[in-house]
Design a protein around this motif. Structure first.
Motif, PDB file in Angstrom:
ATOM      1  N   LYS A  85       0.974  -0.794   0.078  1.00 39.69           N
ATOM      2  CA  LYS A  85      -0.426   0.098  -0.335  1.00 39.69           C
ATOM      3  C   LYS A  85       0.619   1.457  -0.220  1.00 39.69           C
ATOM      4  O   LYS A  85       0.496   2.394  -0.691  1.00 39.69           O
ATOM      5  CB  LYS A  85      -0.883  -0.411   1.189  1.00 39.69           C
ATOM      6  CG  LYS A  85      -1.926  -0.761   1.297  1.00 39.69           C
ATOM      7  CD  LYS A  85      -2.755  -1.245   2.223  1.00 39.69           C
ATOM      8  CE  LYS A  85      -3.761  -1.613   2.430  1.00 39.69           C
ATOM      9  NZ  LYS A  85      -4.481  -1.555   3.309  1.00 39.69           N
ATOM     10  N   ARG A 130       2.559   2.049  -3.267  1.00 38.68           N
ATOM     11  CA  ARG A 130       1.427   2.465  -4.192  1.00 38.68           C
ATOM     12  C   ARG A 130       0.758   4.318  -3.929  1.00 38.68           C
ATOM     13  O   ARG A 130       1.160   4.407  -5.268  1.00 38.68           O
ATOM     14  CB  ARG A 130       0.282   1.132  -3.685  1.00 38.68           C
ATOM     15  CG  ARG A 130      -0.914   1.622  -5.389  1.00 38.68           C
ATOM     16  CD  ARG A 130      -2.136   0.619  -5.150  1.00 38.68           C
ATOM     17  NE  ARG A 130      -2.135   0.292  -4.286  1.00 38.68           N
ATOM     18  CZ  ARG A 130      -2.238  -0.635  -3.537  1.00 38.68           C
ATOM     19  NH1 ARG A 130      -1.876  -2.342  -4.426  1.00 38.68           N
ATOM     20  NH2 ARG A 130      -3.325  -0.921  -2.223  1.00 38.68           N
ATOM     21  N   TYR A 131       1.036   4.205  -2.783  1.00 43.18           N
ATOM     22  CA  TYR A 131       0.454   5.437  -2.158  1.00 43.18           C
ATOM     23  C   TYR A 131       1.855   6.125  -3.084  1.00 43.18           C
ATOM     24  O   TYR A 131       1.255   7.494  -3.495  1.00 43.18           O
ATOM     25  CB  TYR A 131       0.568   5.622  -0.842  1.00 43.18           C
ATOM     26  CG  TYR A 131       0.567   7.159  -0.770  1.00 43.18           C
ATOM     27  CD1 TYR A 131      -0.574   7.201  -1.021  1.00 43.18           C
ATOM     28  CD2 TYR A 131       1.443   8.256  -0.136  1.00 43.18           C
ATOM     29  CE1 TYR A 131      -1.059   9.109  -0.553  1.00 43.18           C
ATOM     30  CE2 TYR A 131       1.016   9.034   0.445  1.00 43.18           C
ATOM     31  CZ  TYR A 131       0.105   9.561   1.090  1.00 43.18           C
ATOM     32  OH  TYR A 131       0.109  10.927   0.843  1.00 43.18           O
ATOM     33  N   LYS A 132       3.559   6.036  -2.984  1.00 42.20           N
ATOM     34  CA  LYS A 132       4.138   6.771  -3.549  1.00 42.20           C
ATOM     35  C   LYS A 132       4.181   7.056  -4.538  1.00 42.20           C
ATOM     36  O   LYS A 132       4.586   7.909  -5.114  1.00 42.20           O
ATOM     37  CB  LYS A 132       5.897   6.258  -3.062  1.00 42.20           C
ATOM     38  CG  LYS A 132       6.013   6.505  -1.230  1.00 42.20           C
ATOM     39  CD  LYS A 132       6.991   6.043  -1.228  1.00 42.20           C
ATOM     40  CE  LYS A 132       7.014   5.787   0.621  1.00 42.20           C
ATOM     41  NZ  LYS A 132       8.210   5.042   0.785  1.00 42.20           N
ATOM     42  N   ARG A 133       3.804   6.055  -5.326  1.00 38.61           N
ATOM     43  CA  ARG A 133       3.755   6.306  -7.067  1.00 38.61           C
ATOM     44  C   ARG A 133       2.857   7.271  -7.251  1.00 38.61           C
ATOM     45  O   ARG A 133       2.935   7.596  -8.569  1.00 38.61           O
ATOM     46  CB  ARG A 133       3.692   4.158  -7.848  1.00 38.61           C
ATOM     47  CG  ARG A 133       4.754   3.486  -7.309  1.00 38.61           C
ATOM     48  CD  ARG A 133       4.383   2.376  -8.695  1.00 38.61           C
ATOM     49  NE  ARG A 133       3.704   1.784  -8.139  1.00 38.61           N
ATOM     50  CZ  ARG A 133       2.812   0.225  -7.116  1.00 38.61           C
ATOM     51  NH1 ARG A 133       3.926   0.148  -7.204  1.00 38.61           N
ATOM     52  NH2 ARG A 133       2.101   0.297  -7.373  1.00 38.61           N
ATOM     53  N   ASN A 134       1.759   6.385  -6.371  1.00 41.91           N
ATOM     54  CA  ASN A 134       0.601   7.183  -7.064  1.00 41.91           C
ATOM     55  C   ASN A 134       0.693   9.061  -7.138  1.00 41.91           C
ATOM     56  O   ASN A 134       0.678   9.825  -8.062  1.00 41.91           O
ATOM     57  CB  ASN A 134      -0.888   7.080  -6.555  1.00 41.91           C
ATOM     58  CG  ASN A 134      -1.052   5.675  -7.305  1.00 41.91           C
ATOM     59  OD1 ASN A 134      -1.112   5.644  -8.305  1.00 41.91           O
ATOM     60  ND2 ASN A 134      -1.966   5.376  -6.330  1.00 41.91           N
ATOM     61  N   ILE A 135       1.185   9.173  -6.074  1.00 37.74           N
ATOM     62  CA  ILE A 135       2.118  10.922  -5.592  1.00 37.74           C
ATOM     63  C   ILE A 135       2.948  11.296  -7.012  1.00 37.74           C
ATOM     64  O   ILE A 135       2.824  12.279  -6.888  1.00 37.74           O
ATOM     65  CB  ILE A 135       2.749  11.134  -4.212  1.00 37.74           C
ATOM     66  CG1 ILE A 135       1.639  10.451  -2.852  1.00 37.74           C
ATOM     67  CG2 ILE A 135       2.561  11.998  -3.630  1.00 37.74           C
ATOM     68  CD1 ILE A 135       0.322  11.588  -2.758  1.00 37.74           C
ATOM     69  N   GLU A 136       3.407  10.295  -6.889  1.00 39.08           N
ATOM     70  CA  GLU A 136       4.699  11.206  -8.052  1.00 39.08           C
ATOM     71  C   GLU A 136       4.356  11.105  -9.430  1.00 39.08           C
ATOM     72  O   GLU A 136       4.689  11.880 -10.228  1.00 39.08           O
ATOM     73  CB  GLU A 136       6.000   9.719  -8.260  1.00 39.08           C
ATOM     74  CG  GLU A 136       6.576   9.542  -7.321  1.00 39.08           C
ATOM     75  CD  GLU A 136       7.215  10.830  -6.516  1.00 39.08           C
ATOM     76  OE1 GLU A 136       7.960  11.668  -7.258  1.00 39.08           O
ATOM     77  OE2 GLU A 136       8.024  11.082  -5.191  1.00 39.08           O
ATOM     78  N   ARG A 137       3.556   9.832  -9.701  1.00 38.67           N
ATOM     79  CA  ARG A 137       2.161  10.304 -10.839  1.00 38.67           C
ATOM     80  C   ARG A 137       1.595  11.831 -11.030  1.00 38.67           C
ATOM     81  O   ARG A 137       1.995  12.019 -11.795  1.00 38.67           O
ATOM     82  CB  ARG A 137       1.259   9.300 -11.659  1.00 38.67           C
ATOM     83  CG  ARG A 137       1.950   7.878 -11.801  1.00 38.67           C
ATOM     84  CD  ARG A 137       0.305   6.905 -11.856  1.00 38.67           C
ATOM     85  NE  ARG A 137       1.740   5.816 -11.943  1.00 38.67           N
ATOM     86  CZ  ARG A 137       0.971   4.832 -11.353  1.00 38.67           C
ATOM     87  NH1 ARG A 137      -0.524   4.819 -11.394  1.00 38.67           N
ATOM     88  NH2 ARG A 137       1.586   3.973 -12.044  1.00 38.67           N
ATOM     89  N   ILE A 138       1.519  11.827  -9.307  1.00 35.60           N
ATOM     90  CA  ILE A 138      -0.080  13.626  -9.776  1.00 35.60           C
ATOM     91  C   ILE A 138       1.423  14.429 -10.010  1.00 35.60           C
ATOM     92  O   ILE A 138       0.759  15.520 -10.373  1.00 35.60           O
ATOM     93  CB  ILE A 138      -0.230  13.162  -7.915  1.00 35.60           C
ATOM     94  CG1 ILE A 138      -1.654  12.385  -8.387  1.00 35.60           C
ATOM     95  CG2 ILE A 138      -0.909  15.050  -8.261  1.00 35.60           C
ATOM     96  CD1 ILE A 138      -2.155  12.694  -6.711  1.00 35.60           C
ATOM     97  N   LYS A 139       2.455  14.362  -9.449  1.00 35.22           N
ATOM     98  CA  LYS A 139       3.454  15.409  -9.344  1.00 35.22           C
ATOM     99  C   LYS A 139       3.660  16.057 -10.577  1.00 35.22           C
ATOM    100  O   LYS A 139       3.699  16.863 -11.115  1.00 35.22           O
ATOM    101  CB  LYS A 139       4.489  15.317  -8.291  1.00 35.22           C
ATOM    102  CG  LYS A 139       3.691  15.759  -6.800  1.00 35.22           C
ATOM    103  CD  LYS A 139       5.523  15.432  -6.251  1.00 35.22           C
ATOM    104  CE  LYS A 139       5.409  15.630  -4.621  1.00 35.22           C
ATOM    105  NZ  LYS A 139       5.394  14.587  -3.625  1.00 35.22           N
TER     106      LYS A 139
END
Length: 78
Positions: A62, A65-74
């Motif tokens: 989890k 996955r959270y870190k990957r999503n944050i990087e995508r958003i940034k």
């Protein structure tokens, strides 16, 4: 798990008749396997050690996955 490894080593020493171990009773050779069975079937279930390890793995996934999503958003807001 160390009980299983101790049992395997003891069984090999007993089977190949190495020193004192070759003269031991077969019950002493089976003792570590019996203790390992008791550990895995009773103690580990009572303490829920298997569930704790699975839960920790899920939590780790989890966070990744959270870190990957944050990087995508940034990366998308440039």
């Amino acid at each position: 798990m160390w009980l299983v490894w101790a049992g395997v080593i003891l069984a090999l020493l007993w089977y190949f008749d190495v020193g004192y171990f070759g003269q031991m009773s077969g019950w002493w050779v089976l003792l570590p396997f019996g203790l390992a069975f008791v550990w895995f079937e009773l103690v580990e279930r009572r303490l829920d050690l298997g569930k704790k390890a699975a839960h920790d793995e899920i939590e780790k996934q989890k966070k990744e996955r959270y870190k990957r999503n944050i990087e995508r958003i940034k990366g998308g807001r440039r």
